[in-house]
Design a protein around this motif. Structure first.
Motif, mmCIF file in Angstrom:
data_model
loop_
_atom_site.group_PDB
_atom_site.id
_atom_site.type_symbol
_atom_site.label_atom_id
_atom_site.label_comp_id
_atom_site.label_asym_id
_atom_site.label_seq_id
_atom_site.Cartn_x
_atom_site.Cartn_y
_atom_site.Cartn_z
ATOM 1 N N ILE A 1 -56.789 13.789 -36.480
ATOM 2 C CA ILE A 1 -57.301 15.087 -36.021
ATOM 3 C C ILE A 1 -56.362 16.203 -36.470
ATOM 4 O O ILE A 1 -56.781 17.283 -36.852
ATOM 5 N N LYS B 1 -54.877 17.535 -39.034
ATOM 6 C CA LYS B 1 -54.926 17.512 -40.502
ATOM 7 C C LYS B 1 -53.737 18.207 -41.128
ATOM 8 O O LYS B 1 -53.164 17.755 -42.081
ATOM 9 N N ASN C 1 -56.822 23.275 -35.699
ATOM 10 C CA ASN C 1 -56.412 21.874 -35.788
ATOM 11 C C ASN C 1 -55.561 21.451 -34.603
ATOM 12 O O ASN C 1 -55.750 20.405 -34.010
ATOM 13 N N HIS D 1 -62.952 16.161 -35.231
ATOM 14 C CA HIS D 1 -62.115 17.057 -36.040
ATOM 15 C C HIS D 1 -62.329 18.542 -35.747
ATOM 16 O O HIS D 1 -61.446 19.346 -35.967
#
Ligand code: MG
Length: 374
Positions: A155, A157, A125, A97
């Motif tokens: 990943i 988000k 992100n 992440h």
């Protein structure tokens, strides 16, 4: 393992697959293969020298993005196991992440975003997704890591509608107002639990915040009072750790309880129904409030502490000056970025800077700007 999972868990068998077809891996699941590829990536190794609040060389005891990612994976897996969801997917998303984070934490991201304003902006992100989709150059058959759809979706988000439009299938849920898998929702909140709590820990260890100040944070002070009452002679370091440990437990237990309630209120038969339902992984209303109080405290007392602000100002300067130098003369870029810069100059400068560790950025800045260095 699959048979014990809830019907609405994500499973490799029902995965939407990889962008480039690959045969199923023998001896491990597709999500386990994703996790392994993430761990073997160079962006993952660099997390060791990247930070969130403190600069990497400030002290050996502070969290780095690597230890942070491992904490997120650990918290996320515990939650997934309790809810009969897919631990492997939560682990893969958690470990990936932060791959797109710039050096110097939020300050670096803000600086790079400002530099990239005219060129589509910079968002960590999106950059994490770009790392696993494009930037890692390791495999013979494809760019990036060719991860499963569910890992990539986790990943990513959040993302603007404008960016979502460029991202094809993985951006579709933002346009269609849908949620990602419960596993992705877990990784997201495990991230929050991890960083709020370790920032308290690192904040205390650095001396930037004090136990006295934390008395105003109910989530902390309630546990602190209990620990002190039960162990009046305990050394302060242990008091702090015991308090934080209880805080994490409280947050995790509340999250599991509330999420179970939320799931029960739906009739979820599979992952597709998870996508159409509202966000189900959540804290209860009371815990949400206590967690907000903790976050507000950290914002005021830690993230805006003058010593953190000084570090941020320095980070801002380093990132902006690096960006300007590479924009004014692309020949200053190392060869692999120079090639990409011929077609997408600003984006490849951003890719180069975002990939830097804290100390690499400081050194590169010195190499470009200090007269005595070469
Ligand atoms: Mg994080």
């Amino acid at each position: 393992m699959s048979s014990a999972l809830a019907p609405y868990a994500a499973t490799p068998e029902r995965s939407r697959g990889r962008r480039v077809h690959e045969d199923a891996p023998p001896g491990r699941s597709e999500f386990q293969r994703d996790r392994d590829r993430i761990i073997h990536s160079s962006a993952f190794r660099r997390l060791e020298y990247k930070t969130q609040v403190f600069v990497n060389h400030e002290g050996d005891l502070f969290r780095t993005r690597l230890t942070h990612s491992i904490e997120v994976a650990q918290i996320g897996r515990s939650i997934a196991r309790r809810l009969a969801l897919n631990e492997d997917l939560v682990e893969a998303i958690s470990l990936a992440h932060d791959l797109g984070h710039t050096p110097f934490g939020h300050a670096g991201q803000d600086a790079l975003n400002a530099c990239m304003k005219e060129y589509g902006g910079f968002e960590h992100n999106l950059q994490s997704l770009r790392v696993v989709d494009v930037l890692e150059e390791r495999y013979a058959d494809f760019d990036g890591l060719n991860l499963c759809f569910e890992t990539r979706e986790g990943i990513l988000k959040h993302c603007s509608l404008e960016d979502a439009a460029q991202l094809g299938e993985v951006g579709a849920r933002f346009r269609n107002d849908q949620r990602p898998t419960l596993e992705a929702q877990i990784a997201n909140l495990a991230d929050e639990i991890a960083y709020n709590n370790h920032d308290v820990d690192d904040g205390l260890r650095s001396g930037l915040i004090t136990l006295e100040q934390l008395a105003s944070v109910r989530l902390f002070s309630g546990h602190l009072d209990e620990v002190r009452k039960a162990y009046p002679a305990l050394a302060e370091r242990r008091v702090i750790h015991e308090t934080i440990r209880r805080m994490i437990n409280t947050l995790v237990s509340d999250l599991i309880r509330q999420t179970e309630d939320n799931i029960r209120a739906q009739t979820l038969r599979d992952v597709d129904e998870v996508r159409k339902a509202p966000a189900l992984v959540a804290f209860g209303p009371q815990m949400l409030e206590l967690n907000r109080e903790l976050k507000a405290f950290l914002r005021t007392h830690l993230y805006r502490h003058y010593r953190v602000m000084r570090m941020s100002a320095k980070a801002h300067r380093i990132v902006s000056e690096l960006f300007q130098a590479f924009m004014s003369d692309r020949r200053l870029l190392p060869p692999q970025f120079l090639r990409a810069a011929e077609t997408e100059h600003a984006r490849s400068v951003a890719d180069y800077i975002a990939g830097m560790t804290d100390r690499y950025a400081i050194r590169e800045h010195r190499r470009l700007f200090a007269v005595e260095e070469n």
